[in-house]
Design an enzyme around this catalytic site. Structure first.
Site, short mmCIF file in Angstrom:
data_model
loop_
_atom_site.label_atom_id
_atom_site.label_comp_id
_atom_site.label_asym_id
_atom_site.label_seq_id
_atom_site.Cartn_x
_atom_site.Cartn_y
_atom_site.Cartn_z
CB SER A 102 -0.96 -0.05 1.19
OG SER A 102 -1.89 0.99 1.15
CG ASP A 241 -2.47 4.14 -1.44
OD1 ASP A 241 -3.25 4.00 -2.41
OD2 ASP A 241 -2.47 3.35 -0.46
CG ASP A 243 -2.87 -0.44 -2.43
OD1 ASP A 243 -2.87 0.73 -2.00
OD2 ASP A 243 -3.46 -1.37 -1.84
CG ASP A 245 -6.00 0.84 -0.78
OD1 ASP A 245 -5.15 1.74 -0.67
OD2 ASP A 245 -6.02 -0.17 -0.03
#
Length: 446
Positions: A102, A241, A243, A245
């Site tokens: 992440s 960010d 990833d 999400d």
């Protein structure tokens, strides 16, 4: 049973250091493959990843583990986490896997799993998978080994889906938008979506090299996006960010709209449109007291959960709610996605902006936040600073000084060796003294 490997968002750690090793990924693949096995059915598993160099290693090891127990693997390549949730359902897979840490730096990586419904696994499922790690894998016979193949078109499917989340009558034509992809998983999808919707796109953080994910860019460091917004005279900035999400929105002056402000905007809009299920927004204990007051003034309710978007989603599903998220920028809209989706959340902001005819600066601040301060204190792995008498005493003194006039939340991170010290109080000086004092005591103990 206490979980040894799974934290608040899958298994995470420093790449090539236990437990984030190829060996553990292989064992995890075999264990989760066994957990989802049923009858003679040969499972279908989709695997996505972000742009970290270590993703190649973990992808190959997971694939080996899964195919060794008879599962077929479809490799998506770099895609946003929400795309994995969507494609797991869309492709009728038995399991989805995302390899990502992440918002963490490139040194870290993680593995998180999605069930066939596209939602992250429950605590109970993760505990069962951990139990299987202690057992010998049930290997498939030679003629039952699974296959692995890379698939094409997965990015295009997500792009088309994302575009459907705002009305077809709305166009981004005439808008200049900076999108910072954090050199991460959305480095191609996010600019494509915005361009296909008609925007003049200024991309930032779209040159991943395996080591620059989240470095000086993205939702955790919005300076690059803010500079680009001002330099290009953009109408809006979108900072994702690694990833994709989570998201931070920046107005035309570079001011940041965090997850709380974004959720307030969407909750108010959806409530007026009759779309907010049961008049409730779900957020974590980290969300600002100002958000709660904003909702209450409109007859809406805030339901708080433990920190972690998976706990937000669990509460949403249990209560039948369709909007939730975190101050950090996870915004979950179950009308569209099974997990936080930074791009789709940004599109909701753009939709509201187009409808209102107002600039972004008029929408980024729905409420006045109560002064809040967060300090992250790193501790040595294996130590327990929160268990020491000195730290406990410091916390007790702080709570006595607040005496109901503020809020204190101290917790260990579920993804890093950090203690997060968060306080809220109307008196900023008192707030600073209390939070920094506790942080210093934890640093001495850790």
């Amino acid at each position: 049973m206490a979980r040894r490997f799974f934290g608040t968002d899958g298994v995470r750690g420093t790449a090539n250091t236990y437990p984030m090793t190829a060996e553990m990924a292989l064992r995890l693949g075999a264990a989760v493959g066994r957990y989802f096995a049923h009858g003679e059915h040969q499972q279908r598993v989709v695997i996505g990843k972000d742009t970290r160099r270590s993703g190649y290693m973990l992808e190959n090891a997971l694939t080996a583990g899964l195919t060794s127990v008879g599962a077929n693997v479809l490799l998506l390549g770099p895609v946003p986490t929400p795309a994995v949730g969507m494609l797991t359902r869309s492709m009728r897979a038995d399991l989805g896997v995302m390899i990502s840490a992440s918002h963490n730096p490139y040194q870290d990586n993680g593995i998180k799993f999605f069930g066939p419904d596209g939602y992250k696994l429950s605590d109970a499922a993760e505990e069962a998978i951990e139990a299987l790690l202690e057992q010998a894998p049930q290997l498939a016979p030679s003629d039952g080994i699974g296959r692995a193949s890379r698939i094409e078109g997965d990015r295009a499917r997500y792009v088309e889906f994302a575009k459907t989340t705002i009305p077809r009558s709305q166009s981004l034509s005439g808008l200049k938008i900076v999108v910072d992809c954090a050199n991460g998983a959305a480095y191609r999808t996010a600019p494509e979506v915005l361009w296909e919707l008609g925007a003049d796109v200024i991309p930032v953080g779209v040159s991943p090299n395996g080591f620059n994910i989240n470095r000086g860019c993205g939702s955790t460091d919005t300076r690059a996006a803010a500079e680009a917004v001002v330099a290009h005279g953009a109408d809006l900035g979108i900072a994702l960010d690694g990833d994709a999400d989570r998201v931070m929105i920046l107005d035309e002056r570079g001011q940041v709209c965090d997850g709380d402000q974004l959720m307030a905007l969407i909750a108010d809009l959806w409530s007026r449109q009759g779309r907010l299920e049961k008049g409730t927004l779900v957020a974590t204990v980290m969300s600002n007291l100002g958000l709660e007051r904003f909702l209450a003034a409109r007859g809406l309710r805030l339901e708080r959960t433990a920190v972690g978007d998976r706990y937000v989603v669990e509460a949403m599903r249990a209560g039948g709610y369709n909007l939730g998220g975190e101050q950090s920028g996870h915004v979950v809209m179950t009308d569209y996605a099974t997990t936080g989706d930074g791009l789709i959340a940004a599109l909701q902001f753009l939709s509201a902006m187009i409808d209102s005819g107002k600039p972004a600066s008029a929408l980024v601040r729905s409420f006045e936040p109560v002064p809040q301060l967060l300090e992250n204190v790193r501790y040595a792995p294996g130590s327990a600073p929160l268990e020491t008498a000195a730290v406990k005493a410091a916390i007790a003194r702080a709570e006595a000084r607040l005496d109901g006039a503020g809020r204190l939340l101290i917790r260990k991170s579920g993804t890093e060796p950090l203690v997060r010290v968060m306080g809220e109080a109307e008196d900023p000086a008192l707030l600073h003294e209390i939070v920094t004092g506790i942080a210093a005591e934890i640093a001495r103990a850790g």
